[in-house]
Design a protein around this motif. Structure first.
Motif, short mmCIF file in Angstrom:
data_model
loop_
_atom_site.label_atom_id
_atom_site.label_comp_id
_atom_site.label_asym_id
_atom_site.label_seq_id
_atom_site.Cartn_x
_atom_site.Cartn_y
_atom_site.Cartn_z
N GLU A 25 18.20 75.65 109.95
CA GLU A 25 18.20 76.84 109.17
C GLU A 25 16.61 77.17 108.99
OE1 GLU A 25 19.54 78.21 104.45
OE2 GLU A 25 19.73 76.12 105.23
N ILE A 26 16.41 78.55 109.17
CA ILE A 26 15.23 79.00 109.33
C ILE A 26 15.10 80.43 108.26
CG2 ILE A 26 14.55 78.50 111.54
CD1 ILE A 26 15.28 81.03 112.70
N GLU A 27 13.84 80.61 107.67
CA GLU A 27 13.74 81.69 106.68
C GLU A 27 13.50 82.87 107.42
OE1 GLU A 27 10.60 80.65 104.08
OE2 GLU A 27 11.71 78.95 103.07
N LYS A 28 12.57 82.95 108.60
CA LYS A 28 12.34 84.03 109.28
C LYS A 28 12.28 83.75 110.70
CE LYS A 28 8.26 84.30 107.50
NZ LYS A 28 6.80 84.64 107.06
N THR A 33 7.59 80.34 112.59
CA THR A 33 8.72 79.46 111.71
C THR A 33 9.64 78.93 112.96
OG1 THR A 33 8.73 81.43 110.09
CG2 THR A 33 10.69 79.98 110.25
N ALA A 37 10.08 74.93 113.01
CA ALA A 37 11.38 74.21 112.71
C ALA A 37 11.87 73.42 113.97
CB ALA A 37 12.40 75.23 112.79
#
Length: 488
Positions: A25-28, A33, A37
């Motif tokens: 799961e990544i934010e951007k 990022t 990750a």
């Protein structure tokens, strides 16, 4: 979610395996990022970034840009990392850019012929009656186009070309009966005989690109033979444009660097295929229109060759290095390649350079069995032991199997996307990421079982985790249940 696949040599299965690794799961979606990750996940799983041989990505700037990309960030931490642009994506883009030199309305025909029938059963039935009357066969469904896979147009082009007359009659009837503007536009385009030539040319040209593209998507293709197929694709297209006497002076392995634009033949001497010539002679087309079609088809081929030369040199260089480990070359007593520079580039795999070179030079002294299968040959080399039962070719076999594990396409990731779309659909859109990851892992494993799940025997450790006390304990669910899945 970032989907990561992993390709490695499995000592347990004694073969190179491509399997699902993790959903992260990544934010951007920026380079910082994504690289952070991936690095963090490897550390959590106890995997060293220094042992990572290479990564296969698409050509997006965020992934392979020269500065501030995922590739540059990971390369800074592991200087020996091999960055491979997906060859399949490169071939799609090469064909797409070449297609821009052909008339724009060709793409309009392809798209709208699919859209016309896609949501209307009434239109499908009306067209089916016309087609069966003309041919006594059922009509072919025109494929939907893909936004990311340009070569998906090939199937639509072939099917439209096979049903050209029936489609023209259908749109002619609709435009008269319903006064439909779209049907009128399509009827006029299908009535233009130059469009038949363009579609005939595309069906002939794209066929070979599709074949090579499928080779790179295959999990069982020999990586040492991929370079030859890629070279042949470019060479065959150049042979249409360049005089044979000029091409004879160029080695097939050097076509990527060949400046062919200085030697392109006149349009009258270029042969665009038997089907194209047959159509051109049978259709009533004016000479100036025919010359225009031939000129634009030539421009398509020139741009296609230019794009291939521009997009695949890096992959070709890597494939050329791997080609040195061809069983026939590795066991040759006359022309065994020099691999010192390759071994130096992968000091993590073979830190003892002298032993690696010595093992390489001693390969021709043994009569090996699997000389026609690259992977089986190097597995045989890895399994060869001395009198004490120790591996005789540990260093060189580790290097060869690592290079054979490099990913040259993202086809496996695309397949994982398809599975994710089934697992996490509109009705299950709130499915937690760790649950999705676990289901993906089970599905991928079961898809690769020879006899399905009927013969699968769970271990005692798995059975201990699957009980009502542990399965529905929220505090232990993520840790213990996923540990059971990891046994797969």
């Amino acid at each position: 979610m970032l989907c990561v696949m992993i390709k490695y040599f499995s000592k347990k299965q004694t073969k190179i395996v491509t399997t699902f690794y993790k959903l992260i799961e990544i934010e951007k979606g920026d380079a910082i990022t994504i690289s952070a990750a991936v690095t963090k996940q490897l550390e959590l799983d106890g995997l060293k970034l220094g042992n990572l041989i290479g990564i296969g990505v698409d050509g997006a700037n965020v992934m392979v840009g020269a500065h501030n990309s995922v590739a540059s960030f990971l390369k800074a931490k592991n200087n020996e990392l091999v960055i491979i642009k997906c060859v399949c994506h490169s071939l799609h883009l090469a064909a797409e850019y070449a297609f821009k030199l052909l008339p724009r309305h060709l793409d309009f025909i392809i798209k709208e012929c699919h859209n016309w029938f896609s949501c209307s059963t009434k239109r499908q039935i009306a067209y089916k009656q016309i087609f069966e009357t003309l041919t006594d066969q059922k009509p072919l469904k025109i494929d939907q186009l893909s936004g990311t896979r340009w070569l998906a147009r090939y199937n639509a082009i072939v099917k439209i070309l096979e049903q050209w007359d029936a489609l023209k009659i259908h749109f002619g009837i609709v435009k008269d009966n319903e006064r439909c503007y779209m049907a009128e536009q399509l009827f006029q385009m299908l009535s233009d005989q130059t469009n038949v030539l363009y579609f005939t040319f595309l069906s002939w040209t794209l066929k070979e690109i599709i074949r090579v593209n499928k080779l790179f998507q295959s999990e069982c293709a020999d990586p040492l033979k991929l370079m030859k197929d890629l070279n042949l694709l470019l060479f065959n297209n150049l042979s249409i444009l360049v005089p044979p006497m000029r091409l004879q002076k160029i080695s097939i392995n050097n076509v990527v660097d060949f400046k062919f634009e200085d030697y392109i033949m006149d349009i009258e001497l270029i042969n665009l295929g038997y089907s194209f010539n047959s159509k051109a002679s049978s259709l009533a087309i004016k000479q100036d229109e025919l010359l225009m079609v031939r000129t634009r088809c030539k421009d398509f081929l020139v741009e296609l060759c230019r794009q291939i030369q521009m997009r695949i040199p890096e992959s070709m260089n890597i494939l050329e290095k791997i080609n040195s480990f061809n069983p026939e070359l590795a066991t040759s007593k006359i022309r065994q390649p020099e691999i010192t520079n390759i071994a130096l580039s992968f000091s993590t795999i073979c830190p003892d350079l002298d032993s690696t070179i010595a093992e390489w030079k001693s390969l021709p002294r043994i009569n090996w069995i699997n000389l026609h299968d690259t992977e089986k040959f190097w597995v045989e080399v890895a399994n060869n032991v001395d009198a004490a039962g120790e591996p005789r070719y540990k260093n060189i076999s580790s290097l060869a199997l690592a290079l054979l594990s490099l990913p040259f396409s993202n086809a496996s990731v695309e397949r994982a996307f398809s599975i994710i779309n089934v697992v996490k659909n509109k009705l299950r859109n709130r499915l937690a990421i760790h649950s999705t990851d676990a289901i993906m892992r089970v599905r991928w494993y079961l898809c690769n079982l020879k006899n399905g799940c009927t013969d699968f025997q769970p271990t005692e450790n798995m059975l201990q985790y699957f009980n009502s006390e542990r399965m529905y304990d929220c505090k232990k669910e993520e840790e213990e249940v996923l540990n059971a899945f990891s046994e797969l």
